[in-house]
Motif scaffolding. Sequence first.
Motif: not given
Length: 354
Positions: A193-200, A226-234, A292-297
Motif C-alpha cells: 500500500p505505501v509503496l504504491t502511494r510512493l510510486v504514484e 499496475p502503478a509501476c507500469r503507469a509511471h514507468g517504474t521498474k 515472466a512479468h514485464p515490469q520485473i527488472a
Amino acid sequence: MSNTPRDVSAIRAPRVEVGDHGLRLPRIGLGTASLGNFLGAITDQQAVDTIQRAHTRGIRYVDTAPLYGHGLAETRTGKALRDVPREDLVVSSKAGRLLRADAPRDESQYVNGEPFYTDVPDTGPVWDFSYEGVHTSLAESLDRLGLDSLDILHLHDPDDHYEQAASTAYTALRDLRAEGMVKAIGAGMNRTPVLTRLVENCDLDLVLLAGRYTLLDQSSMADLLPACRAHGTKVVVGGVFNSGILLDPSPRARYDYVPADAAIVEKAQRIKDVCVRHGVPLAAAALQFPFAHPQIASVLIGARSVPELDMDLDLLEVVIPDSLWHDLRASGLLPDDVPVPSGPLVTSPEGSVR
C-alpha cells in the motif's frame, strides 16, 4: 544441470535500463540480509566467500542495507568487493534507519522475543526519514562499503512513515540523484500500500518488493505493479522463496520471516505437488516465476553460503515445461492473468530472459 557450476553471464547480459541517469540493471542480483546474520550467525569469512563466489559466477548486482546485521552486511560486502573494479558493479543500499548505540529496542525486529539478527554490533536502528538523516545514512553506508557513491538508494520500510518518506526523505533522494551520488532512487518494502502511494506521488526509478510477487503470493498485481507500469517504474523482486516455505513447505516453515500458518503451508504443498508431478524442483519454479512479468527488472537471490548460492544459480538452468504452469492455473493455484514463463529461461546466446 551441469556438474560444473557456470557463471550466469548469459542471464545477466541483457541489462535493463532503469531511470534516466545511466543505470543498467542486471537481471540477477545478490541480496545480503542473510549475510548480515539474519535468522542465524555466520562468520565474516563465510559471508565474504559467498559474495565473491557470486561475482565469480557472474553476478554484478548486490543489494544491502544498514539494517542487515546492523552494519555487518554492508561491511562484509565492502570487504568482499574491494578489489573488484567499480564500473563492474551495481550496488544498492537503503536509508531510513540510522545505526546508533543508544537506539531503543525495535519490536518489529523481534519474533517471540528473539531478534531477527543475531551476534551483531552493539548498535541498533533508529528511524530517520529527515533530509539530513538520508544524507547521513548514505555517508555511513558508503564508509562501511568503502565506496564513493551508490548506484541505487532506496527508502527502507517506510510503512509507518509515509508523510516524511514522501517529503523530506524523497527530496533528499532526488537531490542526491541530481548531484550524481546515486544513479537511481527507489523504496524497498514487504507490503504494497505505501509503496504504491510512493510510486504514484514521487519520481522513483524503481522499487524493491520482497515477498509480494512470488509463486505463492501475487498480491502486488492488485495495486503496485499496475502503478509501476503507469509511471514507468521498474521492479526488483526479493524474497522469491517467501522466507523458505517455497523451498520446503513443512509445518516448521517460515513465511514472511515468522512461522507459517497451516493454510499457507497447505497451499505451498499443493504447489509443490504439481511441481513434483512434472519432475521440477519447487525452488526452481519459484525462482524462475517472477521473470515472466514485464515490469520485473531483476530478481534477488538471498544465499547465505557458497553451496546455497550454487544451488540457487543452478535452479536457473532447470527447464520447466509449459504444462506445469498450465496445471497450476487449472488447479487454482495461479490466477489466469498472472504472466508465466514460456520455454527455457535463457532463450538465446545473448541471454534473453523471458
